[in-house]
Design an enzyme around this catalytic site. Sequence first.
Site, PDB file in Angstrom:
ATOM      1  N   HIS A   1       0.849  -1.198   0.000  1.00 22.44           N
ATOM      2  CA  HIS A   1       0.000   0.000   0.000  1.00 22.44           C
ATOM      3  C   HIS A   1       0.878   1.240   0.000  1.00 22.44           C
ATOM      4  CE1 HIS A   1       0.456   0.937   4.365  1.00 22.44           C
ATOM      5  NE2 HIS A   1       0.410  -0.368   4.570  1.00 22.44           N
TER       6      HIS A   1
ATOM      7  N   ASP B   1      -0.291   4.317   1.042  1.00 20.65           N
ATOM      8  CA  ASP B   1      -0.714   5.337   2.004  1.00 20.65           C
ATOM      9  C   ASP B   1      -0.047   5.147   3.359  1.00 20.65           C
ATOM     10  OD1 ASP B   1      -2.325   2.947   2.224  1.00 20.65           O
ATOM     11  OD2 ASP B   1      -3.679   4.052   3.545  1.00 20.65           O
TER      12      ASP B   1
ATOM     13  N   ASP C   1       6.105   1.456   7.546  1.00 21.31           N
ATOM     14  CA  ASP C   1       4.763   1.024   7.122  1.00 21.31           C
ATOM     15  C   ASP C   1       4.270   1.876   5.969  1.00 21.31           C
ATOM     16  OD1 ASP C   1       2.307  -0.211   7.056  1.00 21.31           O
ATOM     17  OD2 ASP C   1       1.601   0.627   8.948  1.00 21.31           O
TER      18      ASP C   1
ATOM     19  N   GLU D   1      -5.046   1.661   2.723  1.00 17.13           N
ATOM     20  CA  GLU D   1      -4.988   0.466   3.553  1.00 17.13           C
ATOM     21  C   GLU D   1      -5.158   0.826   5.021  1.00 17.13           C
ATOM     22  OE1 GLU D   1      -3.205  -2.737   6.064  1.00 17.13           O
ATOM     23  OE2 GLU D   1      -2.558  -0.653   5.919  1.00 17.13           O
ATOM     24  N   GLU D   2      -4.782   2.080   5.375  1.00 19.42           N
ATOM     25  CA  GLU D   2      -4.731   2.457   6.795  1.00 19.42           C
ATOM     26  C   GLU D   2      -6.065   2.957   7.334  1.00 19.42           C
ATOM     27  OE1 GLU D   2      -2.374   1.659   8.551  1.00 19.42           O
ATOM     28  OE2 GLU D   2      -0.466   1.783   7.512  1.00 19.42           O
TER      29      GLU D   2
ATOM     30  N   GLU E   1       4.306  -5.731   3.866  1.00 20.91           N
ATOM     31  CA  GLU E   1       4.167  -5.117   5.200  1.00 20.91           C
ATOM     32  C   GLU E   1       5.386  -5.459   6.053  1.00 20.91           C
ATOM     33  OE1 GLU E   1       1.789  -3.289   6.690  1.00 20.91           O
ATOM     34  OE2 GLU E   1       0.015  -3.469   5.402  1.00 20.91           O
TER      35      GLU E   1
ATOM     36  N   HIS F   1       3.164   3.427  12.830  1.00 15.96           N
ATOM     37  CA  HIS F   1       2.168   4.337  13.422  1.00 15.96           C
ATOM     38  C   HIS F   1       2.730   5.096  14.614  1.00 15.96           C
ATOM     39  CE1 HIS F   1      -1.377   1.731  11.717  1.00 15.96           C
ATOM     40  NE2 HIS F   1      -0.350   1.793  10.895  1.00 15.96           N
TER      41      HIS F   1
END
Lengths: 358, 358
Positions: B71, B73, B101, B131-132, B160, B334
């Site tokens: 992903h 994003d 990430d 995706e987030e 990932e 994150h």
Amino acid sequence: MPSLDPRSDPVDLTAALVDIASVSGAEADLADAVEHALRTRAPHLEVVRDGDAVLARTALGRPSRVVLAGHLDTVPVNDNLPSHRTGSGEDEVLHGLGSVDMKGGDAVFLHLAATLTEPRHDVTFVFYDCEEVEADRNGLGRIERQRPDWLRGDLAVVGEPSNAVIEAGCQGTMRVELRTGGVRAHTARAWMGDNAVHALAEPLRRLTEYRPRTVEIDGLTYREGLQAVRVGGGVAGNVVPDEAVLAVNHRFAPDVSAERAEAHLREVFDGYELTVVDRSAGALPGLSSPAAAELVSAAGGRVAPKLGWTDVARFAALGMPAVNFGPGDPTLAHTRGERVATAEIRHVAEVLGSWLGA
Amino acid sequence: MPSLDPRSDPVDLTAALVDIASVSGAEADLADAVEHALRTRAPHLEVVRDGDAVLARTALGRPSRVVLAGHLDTVPVNDNLPSHRTGSGEDEVLHGLGSVDMKGGDAVFLHLAATLTEPRHDVTFVFYDCEEVEADRNGLGRIERQRPDWLRGDLAVVGEPSNAVIEAGCQGTMRVELRTGGVRAHTARAWMGDNAVHALAEPLRRLTEYRPRTVEIDGLTYREGLQAVRVGGGVAGNVVPDEAVLAVNHRFAPDVSAERAEAHLREVFDGYELTVVDRSAGALPGLSSPAAAELVSAAGGRVAPKLGWTDVARFAALGMPAVNFGPGDPTLAHTRGERVATAEIRHVAEVLGSWLGA
């Protein structure tokens, strides 16, 4: 200013009081009307205005003095003003905000203030503000701090609704928060964490197995209680929570001091972190005082224990016996459909009139 | 438009990707740059733009096809852009939002897309959006509905972060809410009520006594979990609560279907009202497929079970074996301090290059 005739029928007077809105903090109109009514129609009384409280008393040199106290404020209007009546005779019902909590009691007191010029005991009338909000705004607390002589007496009668039955004493109440801790972790790796919500299982088990006391005092039966009132915890849907809280309310009979009740809770929840959020002692019924015994007799001997906490406890804390006696069903207080059987207003007026009358 | 050189060193390319902000829903700049890089520097690929996803594939007629998916994003910026580096050589670290990430994985895939003109398997590259955020915005889901042929293959590798170790399969996850009911009452008359918070004692006891399974599949060990993630209830400080809710997250090994996992939870919490809030099946490791076995071999035989849920499961649901393999420590994802050892980026690039290279 709206006008009141304090010598009118207590039911009419209740309706007149209901129709002067007096939500907590906005009692000035009603306090003005009560003050004016007492100054003009009860010249035998000494009258004092204290903020939005109105105080009045006789000074007849009687060997004993009783205090009749009622708050003037109500909870917010809920589409339940002005008042109206339904039914008639013994079935008549008066509807409206404050009809139960507690303008029926206020009306009876105001009527007695104006009509009983020669009461058997000296009488102090206390109409006060802000009972329905935070305890530190309570007008009775302000009077206690600034004019304590106005609350002194041999017996206090608080006119909160009691279904027109004398309720003696009141139970104490305490709120505590029990906190559990843990270690936050992703739920996919839960073994790296420690779940604070799971840790509530044991205190909740103790709550469910707790058997509250039933206590007899002066022939009255008090039922204690220990109840969770709130539970909370959680971080996110995929996180092991590291904190949870359980709020518990304990109601305890008036034979136990607030200190002892707290010690008891700390024993029940031994091993857990407990914070006392608030704590108010109860009040012993005090029915053995002569003035109280006379009142019970005037009410035909009927008396019940008070389970909830009321300002009765403030008088008890001053060392005075105090009872709760007023028209209306307390479970209707604070409801949109607040209403009172007018027969209860008349009954309370008759009992108090015959007790205090010549 | 920011420009990218997909043939540059994967670490430099990671930094370049990090420096093009691409918070979920605002990936257009990055998707533009990726699309332009592929169209201009990887002419051997068929390239398609789908919303803010970019798809590219070889068509060499190889007997098997692998899908590399990442992903584009990130979660919102948290004072962690632009990128910067610390240390050097084997100790070099790249810092910045998305470094873990999962722009390290994206950079490796983009580099392979531009440099591997003759891969051993046909390859489909999927760079996708959103995706987030909520699952229904996930770009991979949109591609699955609208261009399902772009996801077909014999093995999927999702980039990932996995500490540069192949993680096979993934556990399923399910969230349920357990509700208890009761009867509201004043705490001074608690016996007239029924406390819904007290009623949580038994389900919490079951949670604390629950022993999650540990399951071996294809030589990998999966550890299940059953954790309360939220608890709530309460009306007011003097009211017996009539409702409480306990939210529970169950992580289950991929040998169990979502249906069976739900049936298991209903058994664990037999007698209680249970609502499934969300439910995602896991993915079996699928290491016995030839393409997967080759990849594991290229990685030196190291493979670990995936405990969390990732988009790997979307491929498994299509009947494809799928693994997770990307640089970076997922526990740093994150976080404001997101950072990756550049040696992990190079390691992943080398493993995938030697697996897919001639």
